[in-house]
Motif scaffolding. Structure first.
Motif, PDB file in Angstrom:
ATOM      1  N   LYS A 163      47.252  18.747  48.231  1.00 23.94           N
ATOM      2  CA  LYS A 163      47.833  19.758  47.344  1.00 23.94           C
ATOM      3  C   LYS A 163      47.145  21.103  47.626  1.00 23.94           C
ATOM      4  N   ILE A 164      47.938  22.091  47.991  1.00 26.73           N
ATOM      5  CA  ILE A 164      47.414  23.397  48.407  1.00 26.73           C
ATOM      6  C   ILE A 164      47.617  24.399  47.274  1.00 26.73           C
ATOM      7  N   ARG A 165      46.556  24.623  46.498  1.00 24.74           N
ATOM      8  CA  ARG A 165      46.643  25.542  45.355  1.00 24.74           C
ATOM      9  C   ARG A 165      46.504  26.988  45.846  1.00 24.74           C
ATOM     10  N   THR A 166      47.630  27.676  45.850  1.00 22.31           N
ATOM     11  CA  THR A 166      47.718  28.977  46.499  1.00 22.31           C
ATOM     12  C   THR A 166      47.519  30.123  45.512  1.00 22.31           C
ATOM     13  N   GLY A 167      46.777  31.133  45.976  1.00 22.88           N
ATOM     14  CA  GLY A 167      46.564  32.342  45.180  1.00 22.88           C
ATOM     15  C   GLY A 167      47.649  33.375  45.435  1.00 22.88           C
ATOM     16  N   LEU A 168      47.340  34.628  45.170  1.00 17.09           N
ATOM     17  CA  LEU A 168      48.272  35.739  45.387  1.00 17.09           C
ATOM     18  C   LEU A 168      48.470  35.929  46.888  1.00 17.09           C
ATOM     19  N   VAL A 198      40.416  39.019  37.559  1.00 18.52           N
ATOM     20  CA  VAL A 198      40.134  38.681  38.954  1.00 18.52           C
ATOM     21  C   VAL A 198      41.378  38.092  39.611  1.00 18.52           C
ATOM     22  N   GLN A 199      41.693  38.606  40.799  1.00 16.41           N
ATOM     23  CA  GLN A 199      42.848  38.118  41.537  1.00 16.41           C
ATOM     24  C   GLN A 199      42.370  37.453  42.833  1.00 16.41           C
ATOM     25  N   SER A 200      42.643  36.172  42.937  1.00 19.11           N
ATOM     26  CA  SER A 200      42.287  35.406  44.128  1.00 19.11           C
ATOM     27  C   SER A 200      43.487  35.441  45.060  1.00 19.11           C
ATOM     28  N   ALA A 227      41.358  33.486  49.817  1.00 19.68           N
ATOM     29  CA  ALA A 227      40.341  34.083  50.675  1.00 19.68           C
ATOM     30  C   ALA A 227      38.975  33.980  49.994  1.00 19.68           C
ATOM     31  N   PRO A 228      37.885  34.074  50.774  1.00 22.78           N
ATOM     32  CA  PRO A 228      36.541  33.891  50.203  1.00 22.78           C
ATOM     33  C   PRO A 228      36.083  34.983  49.234  1.00 22.78           C
ATOM     34  N   ASN A 229      36.799  36.106  49.183  1.00 28.27           N
ATOM     35  CA  ASN A 229      36.324  37.219  48.358  1.00 28.27           C
ATOM     36  C   ASN A 229      37.404  37.722  47.395  1.00 28.27           C
ATOM     37  N   PRO A 230      37.549  37.066  46.232  1.00 26.38           N
ATOM     38  CA  PRO A 230      38.491  37.549  45.211  1.00 26.38           C
ATOM     39  C   PRO A 230      38.068  38.939  44.723  1.00 26.38           C
ATOM     40  N   ILE A 231      39.015  39.691  44.183  1.00 29.90           N
ATOM     41  CA  ILE A 231      38.698  41.032  43.677  1.00 29.90           C
ATOM     42  C   ILE A 231      39.418  41.276  42.353  1.00 29.90           C
ATOM     43  N   THR A 232      38.993  42.318  41.659  1.00 32.43           N
ATOM     44  CA  THR A 232      39.655  42.651  40.397  1.00 32.43           C
ATOM     45  C   THR A 232      40.991  43.342  40.666  1.00 32.43           C
ATOM     46  N   ASN A 233      41.845  43.317  39.674  1.00 31.64           N
ATOM     47  CA  ASN A 233      43.130  44.006  39.787  1.00 31.64           C
ATOM     48  C   ASN A 233      42.932  45.497  40.030  1.00 31.64           C
ATOM     49  N   LYS A 234      41.931  46.081  39.384  1.00 31.74           N
ATOM     50  CA  LYS A 234      41.639  47.511  39.576  1.00 31.74           C
ATOM     51  C   LYS A 234      41.251  47.797  41.023  1.00 31.74           C
ATOM     52  N   LEU A 268      51.466  36.701  34.406  1.00 30.99           N
ATOM     53  CA  LEU A 268      51.100  36.653  35.823  1.00 30.99           C
ATOM     54  C   LEU A 268      50.239  37.849  36.222  1.00 30.99           C
ATOM     55  N   LEU A 269      50.451  38.983  35.570  1.00 34.48           N
ATOM     56  CA  LEU A 269      49.766  40.219  35.947  1.00 34.48           C
ATOM     57  C   LEU A 269      48.400  40.362  35.286  1.00 34.48           C
ATOM     58  N   PHE A 270      48.191  39.646  34.195  1.00 35.12           N
ATOM     59  CA  PHE A 270      46.977  39.858  33.404  1.00 35.12           C
ATOM     60  C   PHE A 270      46.014  38.661  33.427  1.00 35.12           C
ATOM     61  N   ALA A 271      46.449  37.536  33.963  1.00 37.57           N
ATOM     62  CA  ALA A 271      45.577  36.355  34.018  1.00 37.57           C
ATOM     63  C   ALA A 271      44.468  36.565  35.043  1.00 37.57           C
ATOM     64  N   SER A 272      43.286  36.063  34.710  1.00 40.49           N
ATOM     65  CA  SER A 272      42.124  36.189  35.598  1.00 40.49           C
ATOM     66  C   SER A 272      41.699  34.811  36.074  1.00 40.49           C
ATOM     67  N   GLN A 273      41.759  34.610  37.403  1.00 43.55           N
ATOM     68  CA  GLN A 273      41.325  33.340  37.983  1.00 43.55           C
ATOM     69  C   GLN A 273      40.470  33.611  39.223  1.00 43.55           C
ATOM     70  N   ASN A 274      39.172  33.435  39.055  1.00 45.82           N
ATOM     71  CA  ASN A 274      38.229  33.591  40.164  1.00 45.82           C
ATOM     72  C   ASN A 274      38.076  32.214  40.811  1.00 45.82           C
ATOM     73  N   VAL A 275      38.718  32.046  41.962  1.00 40.14           N
ATOM     74  CA  VAL A 275      38.860  30.720  42.562  1.00 40.14           C
ATOM     75  C   VAL A 275      38.069  30.622  43.867  1.00 40.14           C
TER      76      VAL A 275
END
Length: 301
Positions: A163-168, A198-200, A227-234, A268-275
């Motif tokens: 199962k491939i849990r995909t980010g943005l 945080v957007q992964s 990717a190894p380096n998630p970042i904030t939406n800002k 979808l735009l406001f959820a924070s998931q540091n993965v």
């Protein structure tokens, strides 16, 4: 090697098909449109209709792995009717594949299914690994849980399940990035809410390479495709603006406004998931795009 793909004509599927063909892999694909059926030496289409429980079982002939990407887009307003379609498009398609495999002799050893990091709870500080047991209480969290359960049962047929849990997914051919670029190009770009969420993310090149890696290494289990380096939406908004050479001077976009515009989908735009991506990296997968600035330069310039 022969692979069966569902969702082969979507954003991820079309990129993946190109990569697999480059690697000498023969592709069978399932489509709900008879007009999209092609028959080339290494690329063969077969009809299915998951809603009716219909599948051309010839699609399974000689197939060793299935890559299951089919599912209605979540980037469309979540009316009660469409929410049902989002769930059913994933569950029914898995069920049709399961029944076909159960009822027919086959050579399938593995199924690799798309999934999403939306299963993880919204949290500004926690780092999520594949070991996390808590599921987000949102609609998307429940969808991903049911989605994963529908593919987990392939284990009953002695088939490996990855199962491939995909980010943005960052791509210049569709998805979120072109939509994020539009207001920034007009000088109207700004973060959503506090911008601290945080957007992964993952570059589409790395995502399709990860699917190929999963096939070649016969992966079994759950893996985060981020990717190894998630970042904030800002920070993401700032990085896109920097690559486009556009200023950012608009105030943050309020959550209330987006809830009015998008309805429940605004989450979808406001959820924070540091993965975390450590599990797939420890397995040996190497990301080409580890930093978002390099990913954006590659996609935009």
């Amino acid at each position: 090697m022969k692979i069966l793909i569902t969702g082969a004509t979507g954003l991820i599927g079309s990129e993946l098909v190109a990569l697999l063909l480059q690697n000498g892999i023969t592709i069978h694909y399932l489509t709900t449109s008879k007009r999209k059926i092609e028959s080339q030496p290494n690329y063969h289409g077969f009809f299915w209709d998951p809603n009716q429980g219909i599948i051309d079982e010839n699609a399974l002939m000689g197939v060793e792995s299935i890559i299951h990407l089919a599912g209605a887009t979540i980037s469309k307003r979540w009316t009660p009717k469409y929410k049902q379609e989002i769930i059913e498009s994933r569950i029914l398609s898995s069920n049709v594949l399961f029944k076909a495999l159960k009822a027919n002799p086959h050579s399938v050893k593995q199924i690799i299914s798309a999934s999403a990091i939306g299963i993880y709870p919204d949290n500004l500080s926690k780092v999520y690994t594949e070991e996390e047991q808590e599921v987000d209480e949102s609609f998307l969290g429940k969808v991903v849980l049911k989605w994963e359960e529908s593919v987990h049962k392939f284990k009953l047929l002695n088939i490996k399940v990855a199962k491939i849990r995909t980010g943005l997914v960052l791509s210049n051919k569709g998805g979120a990035l072109p939509e994020m670029m539009k207001p920034i190009k007009l000088g109207l770009g700004s973060p959503f809410g506090t911008g601290k969420q945080v957007q992964s993310w993952i570059h589409i090149h790395d995502l399709v390479e990860l699917y190929l890696y999963a096939v070649q290494n016969q992966l079994d289990g759950t893996y985060n495709a981020v990717a190894p380096n998630p970042i904030t939406n800002k920070k993401l908004t700032q990085e896109i603006a920097a690559v486009l050479n556009k200023p950012l001077f608009m105030p943050p976009i309020p959550k209330l406004l987006m809830s009015i515009v998008l309805g429940e989908m605004h989450t979808l735009l406001f959820a924070s998931q540091n993965v975390s991506s450590k599990k797939i990296q420890n397995h040996g997968f190497v990301f080409k795009f580890k930093q978002v600035d390099k990913a954006l330069v590659d996609l935009i310039e």
